[in-house]
Write an enzyme that holds these catalytic residues in place. Structure first.
Site, PDB file in Angstrom:
ATOM      1  N   ASP A 181      41.299  51.144  46.066  1.00 48.43           N
ATOM      2  CA  ASP A 181      40.821  50.053  45.347  1.00 48.43           C
ATOM      3  C   ASP A 181      40.772  48.773  46.494  1.00 48.43           C
ATOM      4  O   ASP A 181      41.962  48.498  47.072  1.00 48.43           O
ATOM      5  CB  ASP A 181      41.388  49.682  44.102  1.00 48.43           C
TER       6      ASP A 181
ATOM      7  N   GLU B 105      31.757  47.636  43.482  1.00 46.22           N
ATOM      8  CA  GLU B 105      31.484  47.067  41.764  1.00 46.22           C
ATOM      9  C   GLU B 105      30.737  45.819  41.751  1.00 46.22           C
ATOM     10  O   GLU B 105      31.313  44.644  42.412  1.00 46.22           O
ATOM     11  CB  GLU B 105      33.137  46.896  41.399  1.00 46.22           C
TER      12      GLU B 105
HETATM   13  O1  TEU Z   1      36.477  43.928  37.074  1.00 46.93           O
HETATM   14  C1  TEU Z   1      35.523  43.011  37.176  1.00 46.93           C
HETATM   15  C2  TEU Z   1      34.784  42.536  35.811  1.00 46.93           C
HETATM   16  O2  TEU Z   1      33.862  41.857  36.021  1.00 46.93           O
HETATM   17  C3  TEU Z   1      34.832  42.995  34.780  1.00 46.93           C
HETATM   18  O3  TEU Z   1      34.311  44.150  34.253  1.00 46.93           O
HETATM   19  C4  TEU Z   1      36.163  42.622  33.943  1.00 46.93           C
HETATM   20  O4  TEU Z   1      37.310  43.634  33.946  1.00 46.93           O
HETATM   21  C5  TEU Z   1      35.893  42.081  32.678  1.00 46.93           C
HETATM   22  O5  TEU Z   1      36.047  43.136  31.725  1.00 46.93           O
HETATM   23  C6  TEU Z   1      34.935  41.441  32.415  1.00 46.93           C
HETATM   24  O6  TEU Z   1      34.924  40.926  30.864  1.00 46.93           O
HETATM   25  C7  TEU Z   1      37.067  44.136  38.220  1.00 46.93           C
HETATM   26  C8  TEU Z   1      38.372  45.133  37.947  1.00 46.93           C
HETATM   27  O7  TEU Z   1      37.879  46.281  37.601  1.00 46.93           O
HETATM   28  C9  TEU Z   1      39.165  44.537  36.639  1.00 46.93           C
HETATM   29  O8  TEU Z   1      40.168  45.394  36.345  1.00 46.93           O
HETATM   30  C10 TEU Z   1      40.075  43.417  37.372  1.00 46.93           C
HETATM   31  O9  TEU Z   1      40.391  42.716  36.089  1.00 46.93           O
HETATM   32  C11 TEU Z   1      38.888  42.220  37.975  1.00 46.93           C
HETATM   33  O10 TEU Z   1      37.846  42.741  38.644  1.00 46.93           O
HETATM   34  C12 TEU Z   1      39.507  41.156  38.512  1.00 46.93           C
HETATM   35  O11 TEU Z   1      40.288  41.918  39.856  1.00 46.93           O
END
Ligand code: TEU
Length: 566
Positions: free
Chosen positions: A98, A265
């Site tokens: 990650d 992502e």
């Molecule tokens: O997630 C990014 C994100 O925008 C979302 O899916 C977030 O988890 C949130 O639920 C929005 O409502 C990524 C990671 O996958 C997440 O676990 C982290 O908390 C976030 O970035 C910050 O690094």
């Protein structure tokens, strides 16, 4: 497009905190993963994506990194990491790390320096701004913009010492890095090269479409009933995002062979942008995680505001992405990850039809064009969790939302809890259910978050011993992708497009074809066999109902899925 190895590959996501605990502290660790590599081998996956294991204060379970080149002692040591990498490689499985570089932890030395004074050489590594014109630091409404954080509250935090605010799109312990600064970019590329030189096989890049911000930082429009302005237009797909990702490609991957995988992502990305990010000719990323299909059950108020998504909504959206990336680009296929509630509880039926609905959802996902991702426990049909009170939750997003909804917006606590139970990320974060032993075999200690009480029925030991399990079905789906170029490279066409219960499509290549038919409801679903000409006597290659399935019968049972080939 020539076939790439990842077109026929399946990725498995490990969330280390919740996978397996080897030392009894109640938190999963690297040795725990090492002890379960044969589970992954048996499932047949090609790649493991490991959520963050770096040094971190764990404000957001490791997505707040304080040292990119150290393993957090909670998870183990660099030696254990090397052993894990070797154990995976010995089994023919790659390891993707990650990469969280939109932000660091506020405890990262870069930020500690940056915060130390206004003229520190690293001041510009983050987004520092004074209070709004005429306002005093700390005064109500003095934040530089009206942007809200994903984790509730303002996206700006005042640093008392220097009297300025720093930007944090996520928690206040996750300050955003300033990618405008070439030193920041260089430091990130060096770190990436360090991991690749160590032997890792690529990166899953956290919110990587947020790296380039509109440097004028305008206020966002405040939607009705909302506390904060919508800043999305100013930080997502920003002006320099394609330049940054191309530069990263050049500085990190261009000089290497093509064994690597990069997946970005990208919350909120649309088809047109996704095509640009993944067009091989542009040299940016291999594939993206887009969010449209997992946002379909979000109402106008966002993720906590549930609306029902119909089978038609789901299949139309998934089909649009199939068509949109058909000629150029590549998509990731996923139902679950550590941020999403469990798919079987969300779009399936986690009661009476748990097993068939998990299989049907897996079938329609895995046989589309794209690279499928399996999130730990999905291969067992793990479900959402019956959390009873707010004290059962651990996730910062969930806890902050509860506090804001109840204390600031005055919403009734029991109603907010209903939304948390349905949508909280903690649904995905309870321990992996290995067996019917205490704590599901996850730990001999006290688990950091509750274990789903259904573990005596839903666990890996039981599933691996049962030829009709969700696990067995996922194995067969993965095997089919490995064996069939129809799956990895075929075209996609939606069939029975108006059917309200059935998701059906054809994959076609060089005169061969696969027909995937799945009833995504708990009621029998009749269909017109004449609408599927040429498939009457095709061979059944996979069926969720086990043995005895006989091709096109004009009706699918509740959550039945069948795959035919001709
Ligand atoms: O997630 C990014 C994100 O925008 C979302 O899916 C977030 O988890 C949130 O639920 C929005 O409502 C990524 C990671 O996958 C997440 O676990 C982290 O908390 C976030 O970035 C910050 O690094």
């Amino acid at each position: 497009m020539n076939d790439k190895w990842w077109q026929s590959a399946v990725v498995y996501q490990v969330y280390p905190r919740s996978f397996a605990d080897s030392d009894g502290d109640g938190i999963g660790d690297l040795r725990g993963i090492i002890q379960h590599l044969d589970h992954l081998k048996e499932l047949g996956v090609d790649v493991v994506w490991l959520s963050p294991i770096y040094a971190s204060p764990h404000d957001d379970n490791g997505y707040d990194i304080s040292d990119y080149q150290r393993i957090d002692p909670l998870f183990g040591t660099l030696d254990a990491f090397d052993e894990l990498l070797e154990g995976l490689h010995e089994r023919g499985i790659k390891l993707v790390m990650d990469l969280v570089v939109n932000h660091t932890s506020d405890e990262h030395p870069w930020f500690v320096e940056s915060a130390s004074s206004r003229d520190n050489p690293k001041r510009d590594w983050y987004w520092w701004r004074g209070p709004r014109d005429g306002a005093q630091p700390g005064e109500h409404g003095a934040e530089p913009t009206n942007w809200g954080s994903f984790f509730s509250g303002s996206a700006w935090q005042l640093d008392e010492r220097t009297g300025e605010y720093y930007l944090h799109l996520f928690s206040r312990k996750q300050p955003d890095l300033n990618w405008e600064n070439p030193e920041v970019r260089g430091a990130v590329y060096d770190m990436m090269n360090w991991w690749l030189d160590r032997g890792v096989d690529g990166f899953r890049m956290d919110v990587v479409n947020f790296l380039s911000k509109d440097v004028s930082l305008p206020d966002g429009v405040v939607p009705p009933g909302a506390l904060w302005g919508d800043a999305y237009p100013f930080f997502a797909q920003g002006p320099r995002i394609h330049e940054f990702l191309h530069e990263m490609h050049e500085r990190v991957f261009a000089g290497r062979d093509d064994r690597y995988l990069t997946v970005g992502e990208m919350p909120g990305v649309d088809i047109a942008e996704a095509r640009r990010f993944t067009d091989p000719a542009r040299g940016e990323l291999d594939m993206v995680f887009q969010f449209e299909h997992v946002d379909l059950d979000h109402g106008p108020g966002g993720k906590w505001d549930h609306r029902d998504a119909s089978v038609l909504d789901l299949k139309r959206n998934l089909a649009q992405w199939q068509e949109g990336l058909a000629e150029v680009g590549w998509n990731s296929l996923y139902w679950n990850n550590h941020d999403q509630p469990r798919v079987v509880s969300r779009f399936g039926d986690d009661g009476e039809h748990r097993i068939p609905s998990a299989k049907a959802l897996g079938t329609v996902l895995h046989l589309m064009r794209g690279t499928p991702y399996v999130y730990q426990g999905e291969e067992l049909g793990m479900t959402n969790v019956p959390f009873s009170t707010i004290d059962d939750f651990r996730d910062i997003e969930t806890l902050n939302h509860y506090a804001e909804a109840v204390d600031v917006l005055g919403q009734p606590a029991d109603e907010v809890l209903v939304a948390l139970r349905r949508t909280s990320r903690d649904n995905a974060r309870t321990p992996m259910q290995w067996s019917d032993e205490p704590n599901a075999g996850f730990t001999t200690g006290e688990p950091w978050i509750t274990v789903n009480p259904n573990f005596p029925q839903v666990n890996a030991a039981a599933a691996r011993a049962d030829a009709d399990s969700v696990f067995a079905h996922y194995r067969a789906l993965i095997d089919l992708r490995h064996r069939s170029r129809l799956v990895s490279a075929g075209g996609f066409e939606l069939v029975l497009p108006e059917h309200e219960q059935i998701f059906a499509y054809v994959r076609e290549l060089d005169g061969g074809a696969l027909l995937v038919l799945a009833n995504l409801t708990g009621r029998p679903a009749a269909y017109d066999v004449a609408a599927l000409p040429g498939w009457e006597s095709a061979e059944v290659v996979l069926a969720s109902g086990g043995t005895g399935t006989t091709g096109l019968t004009g009706v699918l049972g509740p959550w039945e899925a069948v795959v035919l080939q001709r």
